[in-house]
Scaffold this active site. Structure first.
Site, short mmCIF file in Angstrom:
data_model
loop_
_atom_site.label_atom_id
_atom_site.label_comp_id
_atom_site.label_asym_id
_atom_site.label_seq_id
_atom_site.Cartn_x
_atom_site.Cartn_y
_atom_site.Cartn_z
CE LYS A 33 38.88 6.14 42.09
NZ LYS A 33 39.13 7.21 43.03
CB THR A 40 46.28 -0.43 44.15
OG1 THR A 40 45.27 0.45 44.62
CG2 THR A 40 47.64 0.05 44.60
CE LYS A 50 56.96 -6.22 43.41
NZ LYS A 50 56.04 -5.67 44.41
N GLY A 114 31.16 4.34 41.82
CA GLY A 114 30.02 3.63 42.38
C GLY A 114 29.67 4.18 43.76
CB THR A 143 36.59 1.07 47.46
OG1 THR A 143 36.40 0.92 48.88
CG2 THR A 143 35.23 1.02 46.78
N GLY A 181 60.59 3.00 56.26
CA GLY A 181 61.40 1.84 55.84
C GLY A 181 60.59 0.57 55.76
CD GLU A 203 60.60 2.66 59.98
OE1 GLU A 203 60.17 2.64 58.82
OE2 GLU A 203 59.86 2.65 60.99
CG HIS A 445 72.38 -31.21 44.96
ND1 HIS A 445 72.71 -30.23 45.87
CD2 HIS A 445 73.52 -31.51 44.27
CE1 HIS A 445 74.00 -29.95 45.74
NE2 HIS A 445 74.51 -30.72 44.78
P1 FAD Z 1 42.73 -2.03 45.02
O1 FAD Z 1 43.68 -2.82 44.23
O2 FAD Z 1 43.22 -0.77 45.64
O3 FAD Z 1 41.51 -1.71 44.06
C1 FAD Z 1 40.45 -0.91 44.43
C2 FAD Z 1 39.80 -0.37 43.18
O4 FAD Z 1 38.56 0.25 43.55
C3 FAD Z 1 40.58 0.70 42.45
O5 FAD Z 1 40.69 0.37 41.10
C4 FAD Z 1 39.75 1.97 42.63
O6 FAD Z 1 39.82 2.84 41.52
C5 FAD Z 1 38.36 1.40 42.76
N1 FAD Z 1 37.41 2.24 43.45
C6 FAD Z 1 37.54 2.84 44.67
N2 FAD Z 1 36.40 3.48 45.01
C7 FAD Z 1 35.54 3.27 44.00
C8 FAD Z 1 34.19 3.66 43.78
N3 FAD Z 1 33.50 4.35 44.69
N4 FAD Z 1 33.60 3.29 42.61
C9 FAD Z 1 34.28 2.58 41.70
N5 FAD Z 1 35.53 2.16 41.86
C10 FAD Z 1 36.15 2.50 43.01
N6 FAD Z 1 50.62 -6.55 47.28
C11 FAD Z 1 51.12 -7.78 47.09
O7 FAD Z 1 50.50 -8.77 47.53
N7 FAD Z 1 52.29 -7.99 46.41
C12 FAD Z 1 53.01 -6.96 45.91
O8 FAD Z 1 54.05 -7.17 45.31
C13 FAD Z 1 52.52 -5.64 46.11
N8 FAD Z 1 53.20 -4.59 45.62
C14 FAD Z 1 52.69 -3.33 45.80
C15 FAD Z 1 53.44 -2.25 45.32
C16 FAD Z 1 52.97 -0.97 45.49
C17 FAD Z 1 53.77 0.20 44.95
C18 FAD Z 1 51.71 -0.75 46.13
C19 FAD Z 1 51.17 0.65 46.29
C20 FAD Z 1 50.98 -1.80 46.61
C21 FAD Z 1 51.48 -3.11 46.46
N9 FAD Z 1 50.78 -4.22 46.96
C22 FAD Z 1 51.29 -5.47 46.80
C23 FAD Z 1 49.51 -4.07 47.66
C24 FAD Z 1 48.34 -4.39 46.71
O9 FAD Z 1 48.41 -3.54 45.59
C25 FAD Z 1 47.02 -4.21 47.43
O10 FAD Z 1 47.01 -4.98 48.62
C26 FAD Z 1 45.87 -4.67 46.55
O11 FAD Z 1 45.83 -3.94 45.35
C27 FAD Z 1 44.54 -4.51 47.29
O12 FAD Z 1 43.51 -4.95 46.46
P2 FAD Z 1 42.02 -4.41 46.60
O13 FAD Z 1 41.24 -5.17 45.58
O14 FAD Z 1 41.59 -4.45 47.99
O15 FAD Z 1 42.07 -2.86 46.20
P1 NAI Z 2 54.44 -0.14 55.51
O1 NAI Z 2 53.42 -0.21 56.54
O2 NAI Z 2 55.04 -1.37 54.94
O3 NAI Z 2 55.67 0.71 56.04
C1 NAI Z 2 55.55 2.03 56.51
C2 NAI Z 2 56.77 2.36 57.33
O4 NAI Z 2 56.78 3.74 57.59
C3 NAI Z 2 56.82 1.64 58.69
O5 NAI Z 2 58.07 1.03 58.82
C4 NAI Z 2 56.59 2.77 59.68
O6 NAI Z 2 57.23 2.54 60.91
C5 NAI Z 2 57.19 3.96 58.94
N1 NAI Z 2 56.67 5.27 59.33
C6 NAI Z 2 55.39 5.61 59.57
N2 NAI Z 2 55.32 6.94 59.86
C7 NAI Z 2 56.58 7.44 59.79
C8 NAI Z 2 57.16 8.74 59.97
N3 NAI Z 2 56.44 9.79 60.28
N4 NAI Z 2 58.49 8.87 59.81
C9 NAI Z 2 59.26 7.79 59.47
N5 NAI Z 2 58.77 6.55 59.30
C10 NAI Z 2 57.44 6.37 59.44
O7 NAI Z 2 53.81 0.80 54.36
P2 NAI Z 2 54.24 1.06 52.86
O8 NAI Z 2 55.65 0.69 52.61
O9 NAI Z 2 53.79 2.45 52.57
O10 NAI Z 2 53.33 0.05 52.07
C11 NAI Z 2 51.89 0.12 52.16
C12 NAI Z 2 51.28 -1.22 52.01
O11 NAI Z 2 51.44 -1.71 50.70
C13 NAI Z 2 51.88 -2.23 52.94
O12 NAI Z 2 50.92 -2.56 53.92
C14 NAI Z 2 52.19 -3.42 52.12
O13 NAI Z 2 51.52 -4.55 52.59
C15 NAI Z 2 51.70 -3.09 50.72
N6 NAI Z 2 52.77 -3.41 49.80
C16 NAI Z 2 53.11 -4.72 49.65
C17 NAI Z 2 54.16 -5.07 48.86
C18 NAI Z 2 54.52 -6.50 48.76
O14 NAI Z 2 53.74 -7.35 49.15
N7 NAI Z 2 55.69 -6.83 48.22
C19 NAI Z 2 54.94 -4.08 48.12
C20 NAI Z 2 54.52 -2.72 48.39
C21 NAI Z 2 53.46 -2.44 49.18
#
Ligand code: FAD
Ligand code: NAI
Length: 467
Positions: A33, A40, A50, A114, A143, A181, A203, A445
């Site tokens: 879209k 994401t 990062k 889509g 999605t 947290g 948290e 090492h």
């Molecule tokens: P997404 O990446 O969410 O992609 C879905 C796509 O589908 C989007 O572009 C959306 O616009 C599109 N879409 C949705 N509906 C439609 C539709 N109907 N038609 C057309 N397009 C559509 N994961 C890690 O492994 N390492 C990390 O360091 C990490 N850091 C993160 C940091 C943050 C701040 C956040 C929010 C997430 C992080 N994640 C990390 C999680 C990671 O971003 C997601 O797990 C990953 O992007 C999921 O991939 P996906 O392909 O399932 O979906």
């Molecule tokens: P998360 O699931 O990691 O953490 C959410 C936290 O919020 C939990 O500790 C939960 O107990 C707490 N919580 C829930 N409701 C609450 C409330 N009402 N008050 C206080 N605490 C509450 O979710 P987060 O950090 O939003 O990340 C979302 C997803 O994105 C994760 O599943 C993660 O896998 C992915 N992500 C991955 C990264 C990585 O791989 N380095 C980096 C950032 C995101």
């Protein structure tokens, strides 16, 4: 049929699935879209977070540790505009790489929303309402997810924000209140904590990063308090959030029943993410969702409708980019008639704080719950010569191995560069190595990786050499 496969969503799940389909000779369309591919992860997730983590770490080191290294700097300042600008450039380059890969693999990219017309017909609605409809044999729903909203937290996206806005702030908050947290809270809390913000984390559970081995959360808590002065309010539930001019007031209640009122200038809501299926018209194809709104899939990532699959954040399991990628490859190969396999237990998890936190396999709590007999070996980074040389002595590596067979069941690390080090544990566990196997392999090492060897020695027969 016009396409063998249509992938909806261009995140790491979707674009990787499309590439693998094309490699396997399937005529493939990718629907996204937004005009910017990568989902994401590339646009508002993994990559930009990062980029800011790296920039903020440079600032923190320059203002806190350089002096001890004998490097004197004066009048250090944060130029947040430049920092965010560099992050945008990193995103732009990474997204351009995906455009290139789509062209190289002859994947038809269609920009627009889509949706299903029926199980074999997809409609793409562009930004100006322009519609295109085409036929497809198979569809992969990829999605993704969006930040979870809570009814008692009104997000105004200016002061009460999600991770998306936190990657684009115009000023360093004076006091950032983080609700949740988990991974996002710790990573983005670290970014602004390093740039000088006071950070308070509220948290609900009794520890941070609750999905990981309890020892990791405990150590990260200690370090973030010491290093960045994080104020961690654990076992505390948020009851309301209110914006008052340029301030945000968070009301919460702790487990003793005490009412807290915390005032800051920004509030990051990071309480998890929800699957995104809005506007997809799942009902038109007859695709079912589960009780949490995720697209329901079986162990082969098939939905209840033949020829429609779903992967990544929109289905059950860890919300991680590399999990989505593995699933994309799995489905592409399944459609092509192959028999792929994913070992979900060996998908590593990483938190990019400093020290980094990384883990794979079972946690100690899980093994106890399963009633599996195990032994444990740990090695602290303060006993590593490499870690002392770089002043990164916080953290440890912990190895859990089967009590009888010595097979490694889980590796849990917190320390310098553990995000990269965890790969060795994944390889060892994929090959079902014992702790002794790893302990008998030569590790260069001085490197941080010696800590894994030492933890394996400790787990084998308490034979660690340097503790
Ligand atoms: P997404 O990446 O969410 O992609 C879905 C796509 O589908 C989007 O572009 C959306 O616009 C599109 N879409 C949705 N509906 C439609 C539709 N109907 N038609 C057309 N397009 C559509 N994961 C890690 O492994 N390492 C990390 O360091 C990490 N850091 C993160 C940091 C943050 C701040 C956040 C929010 C997430 C992080 N994640 C990390 C999680 C990671 O971003 C997601 O797990 C990953 O992007 C999921 O991939 P996906 O392909 O399932 O979906
Ligand atoms: P998360 O699931 O990691 O953490 C959410 C936290 O919020 C939990 O500790 C939960 O107990 C707490 N919580 C829930 N409701 C609450 C409330 N009402 N008050 C206080 N605490 C509450 O979710 P987060 O950090 O939003 O990340 C979302 C997803 O994105 C994760 O599943 C993660 O896998 C992915 N992500 C991955 C990264 C990585 O791989 N380095 C980096 C950032 C995101």
């Amino acid at each position: 049929m016009q396409y063998d496969v249509t992938v909806i969503g261009s995140g790491p799940g979707g674009y990787v699935a499309a590439i693998r389909c094309a490699q396997l000779g399937l005529k493939t369309a990718l629907v996204e879209k937004y005009t910017s591919l990568g989902g994401t992860c590339l646009n508002v997730g993994c990559i930009p977070s990062k980029a800011l983590l790296d920039s903020s770490e440079h600032f923190f080191n320059a203002s806190h540790t350089f002096q001890e290294h004998g490097i004197e700097l004066k009048d250090l300042q944060v130029n947040l505009g430049q920092m965010i600008g560099r992050k945008r450039e990193v995103v732009k380059q990474t997204v351009a790489g995906i455009d290139y890969l789509m062209k190289k693999n002859k994947i038809d990219v269609k920009t627009g929303m889509g949706s299903f017309v029926d199980k074999n017909t997809i409609k793409v609605t562009g930004s100006e309402g322009k519609e295109e409809t085409f036929q497809t044999k198979n569809t992969i729903i990829a999605t993704g997810s969006k930040p979870m909203a809570l009814p008692f937290i009104p997000q105004d996206k200016e002061r009460i924000i999600t991770s998306t806005e936190a990657l684009e702030l115009k000023e360093v908050p004076k006091h950032l209140i983080v609700i949740g947290g988990g991974v996002i809270g710790m990573e983005l809390g670290s970014v602004y904590g390093r740039l000088g913000a006071k950070v308070t984390v509220v948290e609900f559970l009794d520890r941070i990063i609750p999905g990981m081995d309890a020892a990791l959360g405990k150590e990260l808590q200690r370090v973030l308090k010491k290093q960045l002065g994080f104020d961690l309010k654990l076992s505390t539930k948020v009851t309301g959030v209110e914006r008052k001019g340029d301030e945000v007031v968070v009301r919460a209640e702790n487990k003793k029943g005490e009412q807290l009122e915390i005032t800051g200038d920004y509030c990051l809501v990071s309480v998890g993410r929800s699957p995104y299926t809005q506007g997809l018209g799942l009902e038109k194809a007859g695709v079912k969702v589960d009780e949490r709104g995720r697209v329901a899939v079986d162990d082969h990532l098939r939905t209840n409708v033949a020829g429609i699959y779903a992967i990544g954040d929109v289905v059950k399991g860890a919300m991680l980019a590399h999990k989505a990628e593995e699933e994309g490859i799995f489905v592409a190969e399944t459609i092509a008639g192959q028999k792929p396999h994913i070992n979900y237990n060996l998908i590593p998890g990483v938190v990019y704080t400093w020290p980094e936190v990384a883990a794979v396999g079972y946690t100690e709590e899980q093994l106890k719950e399963m009633g599996r007999e195990f032994k444990s070996g740990s090695f602290p980074f303060k006993a590593s010569g490499r870690a002392r040389a770089s002043m990164d002595t916080d953290g440890f590596v912990k190895v859990l191995a089967d009590k009888q067979t010595d097979e490694i069941l889980g590796v849990h690390m917190i320390g310098p560069r553990t995000a990269d080090m965890i790969a060795e544990a994944v390889v060892a566990m994929e090959f079902r190595a014992s702790a002794e196997d790893v302990s008998r392999m030569s590790h260069a090492h001085p490197t941080f990786t010696e800590a894994l060897k030492e933890a394996c020695l400790a787990a084998t027969e308490n034979r660690a050499l340097h503790i």
